[in-house]
Scaffold this motif. Structure first.
Motif, mmCIF file in Angstrom:
data_model
loop_
_atom_site.group_PDB
_atom_site.id
_atom_site.type_symbol
_atom_site.label_atom_id
_atom_site.label_comp_id
_atom_site.label_asym_id
_atom_site.label_seq_id
_atom_site.Cartn_x
_atom_site.Cartn_y
_atom_site.Cartn_z
ATOM 1 N N VAL A 168 0.837 -1.207 0.000
ATOM 2 C CA VAL A 168 0.000 0.000 0.000
ATOM 3 C C VAL A 168 0.871 1.257 0.000
ATOM 4 O O VAL A 168 0.563 2.236 -0.687
ATOM 5 N N LEU A 169 1.960 1.246 0.752
ATOM 6 C CA LEU A 169 2.873 2.386 0.746
ATOM 7 C C LEU A 169 3.444 2.608 -0.660
ATOM 8 O O LEU A 169 3.560 3.746 -1.121
ATOM 9 N N ALA A 170 3.794 1.519 -1.326
ATOM 10 C CA ALA A 170 4.309 1.631 -2.693
ATOM 11 C C ALA A 170 3.244 2.170 -3.633
ATOM 12 O O ALA A 170 3.516 3.010 -4.501
ATOM 13 N N LEU A 171 2.011 1.711 -3.468
ATOM 14 C CA LEU A 171 0.898 2.190 -4.288
ATOM 15 C C LEU A 171 0.736 3.709 -4.158
ATOM 16 O O LEU A 171 0.579 4.424 -5.157
ATOM 17 N N LEU A 172 0.798 4.209 -2.933
ATOM 18 C CA LEU A 172 0.650 5.645 -2.707
ATOM 19 C C LEU A 172 1.787 6.432 -3.360
ATOM 20 O O LEU A 172 1.567 7.511 -3.911
ATOM 21 N N LYS A 173 2.984 5.889 -3.312
ATOM 22 C CA LYS A 173 4.128 6.550 -3.951
ATOM 23 C C LYS A 173 3.980 6.554 -5.465
ATOM 24 O O LYS A 173 4.299 7.540 -6.140
ATOM 25 N N LEU A 174 3.480 5.450 -6.018
ATOM 26 C CA LEU A 174 3.387 5.310 -7.470
ATOM 27 C C LEU A 174 2.224 6.098 -8.074
ATOM 28 O O LEU A 174 2.158 6.254 -9.295
ATOM 29 N N VAL A 208 4.721 9.407 -9.051
ATOM 30 C CA VAL A 208 6.113 9.087 -8.730
ATOM 31 C C VAL A 208 7.019 10.308 -8.849
ATOM 32 O O VAL A 208 8.068 10.373 -8.204
ATOM 33 N N GLU A 209 6.612 11.294 -9.647
ATOM 34 C CA GLU A 209 7.425 12.502 -9.775
ATOM 35 C C GLU A 209 7.443 13.298 -8.473
ATOM 36 O O GLU A 209 8.497 13.742 -8.015
ATOM 37 N N THR A 210 6.267 13.520 -7.883
ATOM 38 C CA THR A 210 6.230 14.267 -6.629
ATOM 39 C C THR A 210 6.886 13.474 -5.509
ATOM 40 O O THR A 210 7.545 14.047 -4.633
ATOM 41 N N PHE A 211 6.710 12.140 -5.528
ATOM 42 C CA PHE A 211 7.396 11.318 -4.533
ATOM 43 C C PHE A 211 8.906 11.452 -4.658
ATOM 44 O O PHE A 211 9.615 11.672 -3.668
ATOM 45 N N SER A 235 15.309 7.030 -6.898
ATOM 46 C CA SER A 235 14.079 7.614 -6.364
ATOM 47 C C SER A 235 12.851 7.137 -7.139
ATOM 48 O O SER A 235 11.732 7.172 -6.614
ATOM 49 N N TYR A 236 13.040 6.692 -8.381
ATOM 50 C CA TYR A 236 11.944 6.134 -9.170
ATOM 51 C C TYR A 236 11.824 4.624 -8.967
ATOM 52 O O TYR A 236 10.730 4.063 -9.049
ATOM 53 N N TYR A 281 12.633 2.985 -6.162
ATOM 54 C CA TYR A 281 12.326 2.628 -4.776
ATOM 55 C C TYR A 281 10.903 2.091 -4.598
ATOM 56 O O TYR A 281 10.711 0.999 -4.036
ATOM 57 N N PRO A 282 9.862 2.827 -5.041
ATOM 58 C CA PRO A 282 8.506 2.299 -4.814
ATOM 59 C C PRO A 282 8.230 1.004 -5.566
ATOM 60 O O PRO A 282 7.462 0.160 -5.095
ATOM 61 N N VAL A 283 8.861 0.819 -6.722
ATOM 62 C CA VAL A 283 8.704 -0.431 -7.468
ATOM 63 C C VAL A 283 9.328 -1.582 -6.686
ATOM 64 O O VAL A 283 8.734 -2.667 -6.564
ATOM 65 N N ALA A 284 10.514 -1.339 -6.131
ATOM 66 C CA ALA A 284 11.189 -2.363 -5.337
ATOM 67 C C ALA A 284 10.407 -2.681 -4.073
ATOM 68 O O ALA A 284 10.238 -3.855 -3.706
ATOM 69 N N GLU A 285 9.897 -1.641 -3.412
ATOM 70 C CA GLU A 285 9.128 -1.853 -2.181
ATOM 71 C C GLU A 285 7.855 -2.642 -2.467
ATOM 72 O O GLU A 285 7.539 -3.607 -1.764
ATOM 73 N N GLY A 286 7.117 -2.238 -3.504
ATOM 74 C CA GLY A 286 5.882 -2.930 -3.843
ATOM 75 C C GLY A 286 6.122 -4.350 -4.313
ATOM 76 O O GLY A 286 5.396 -5.270 -3.930
ATOM 77 N N GLY A 287 7.146 -4.530 -5.136
ATOM 78 C CA GLY A 287 7.459 -5.874 -5.628
ATOM 79 C C GLY A 287 7.850 -6.815 -4.510
ATOM 80 O O GLY A 287 7.398 -7.966 -4.456
ATOM 81 N N ALA A 288 8.700 -6.340 -3.591
ATOM 82 C CA ALA A 288 9.105 -7.166 -2.456
ATOM 83 C C ALA A 288 7.901 -7.505 -1.583
ATOM 84 O O ALA A 288 7.757 -8.634 -1.099
ATOM 85 N N GLY A 289 7.005 -6.518 -1.398
ATOM 86 C CA GLY A 289 5.817 -6.760 -0.582
ATOM 87 C C GLY A 289 4.916 -7.822 -1.191
ATOM 88 O O GLY A 289 4.412 -8.706 -0.483
ATOM 89 N N VAL A 290 4.696 -7.754 -2.498
ATOM 90 C CA VAL A 290 3.850 -8.748 -3.175
ATOM 91 C C VAL A 290 4.450 -10.148 -3.047
ATOM 92 O O VAL A 290 3.744 -11.128 -2.761
ATOM 93 N N LEU A 291 5.755 -10.263 -3.254
ATOM 94 C CA LEU A 291 6.415 -11.568 -3.127
ATOM 95 C C LEU A 291 6.326 -12.098 -1.702
ATOM 96 O O LEU A 291 6.171 -13.306 -1.478
#
Length: 245
Positions: free
Chosen positions: A131-137, A140-143, A161-162, A164-174
């Motif tokens: 969910v944190l990754a979703l909010l960032k994505l 992503v520019e303002t994040f 900086s671009y 990071y949210p992909v890595a966070e969300g991907g790790a969370g899903v796995l």
């Protein structure tokens, strides 16, 4: 018994009804006022009303012939809090962690018939990461712009900086799936450690007052304990999964 009376002027057009006007109408009725609800049904009528009363916005509330102002002014008159748009707030993060905790409890109940299991804790962290990754994505520019204020790695390599949210969300899903731990664990451990060190340096060493990018780039969550908690949760989850699995 005679009701207190108020006059409300608000925009009500075929394709637009002012939401602030609806809020003002609700507040007045809730406070026991009889409302003379005046509709401004065109842009021309609205502009003429504003020019006549020397105001720049609608709705406008009048009580006993005295102009009170807009919805925020009405809230002040009624003794209700008015939040400044730039005021720091932990509400987004409280709402997020509350809901992800409830999701984890519900998922555990559905899967195992019991809400409080080891899996509940694992899912809570993993759901929170997603969910944190979703909010960032969402933007992503303002994040990334806010993230670049304090993250040590992003300052040296902007593409991080671009990513990071992909890595966070991907790790969370796995981690939710319990799959590919050889990938999710080191990713979560890496971004969690870099993030924690960055927050500690910015807040506790350099004593900077910054906004946290943890729930996206448009929040007013102060950088500090919340951001550190996000990173420590990822580190703890990664270490737990590395040792347990």
């Amino acid at each position: 018994m005679t009701l207190k009376s108020a006059d409300l002027y608000r925009m009500v057009m075929p394709k637009h009804q002012c939401p602030h006007g609806l809020k003002a109408l609700h507040l007045l009725r809730q406070a026991g006022y009889g409302v003379n609800d005046h509709h401004l049904t065109s842009r021309e009528q609205t502009e003429a009303f504003k020019a006549e009363h020397g105001v720049t916005t609608t709705p406008q509330v009048f009580i006993d012939g005295r102009r009170i102002g807009g919805t925020d002014d009405l809230r002040r008159l009624l003794g209700k809090p008015v939040r400044r748009p730039d005021a720091p707030s932990y509400r987004p993060i409280i709402a997020l962690f509350s809901l992800t905790a409830l999701m984890a409890l519900a998922a555990s109940t559905s899967a195992f018939g019991a809400p409080f299991t080891v899996q509940t804790a694992e899912w809570f962290v993993a759901f929170s990461m997603v969910v944190l990754a979703l909010l960032k994505l969402q933007n992503v520019e303002t994040f990334s712009s806010m993230f670049l204020n304090y993250d040590l790695l992003a300052k040296r390599w902007v593409p991080y900086s671009y990513l990071y949210p992909v890595a966070e969300g991907g790790a969370g899903v796995l981690m939710v799936a319990g799959a590919l731990n050889w990938l999710s664990v080191p990713v979560a451990l890496f971004i969690g450690c870099v993030g924690a060190i960055s927050v500690v340096k910015a807040v506790y060493v350099d004593r900077r007052e910054l906004k946290c990018a943890c729930v996206g780039g448009n929040s007013n969550v102060p950088l500090g304990f919340v951001s550190l908690t996000e990173n420590l949760m990822m580190i703890a989850m990664a270490l737990w999964m590395a040792l347990d699995h």
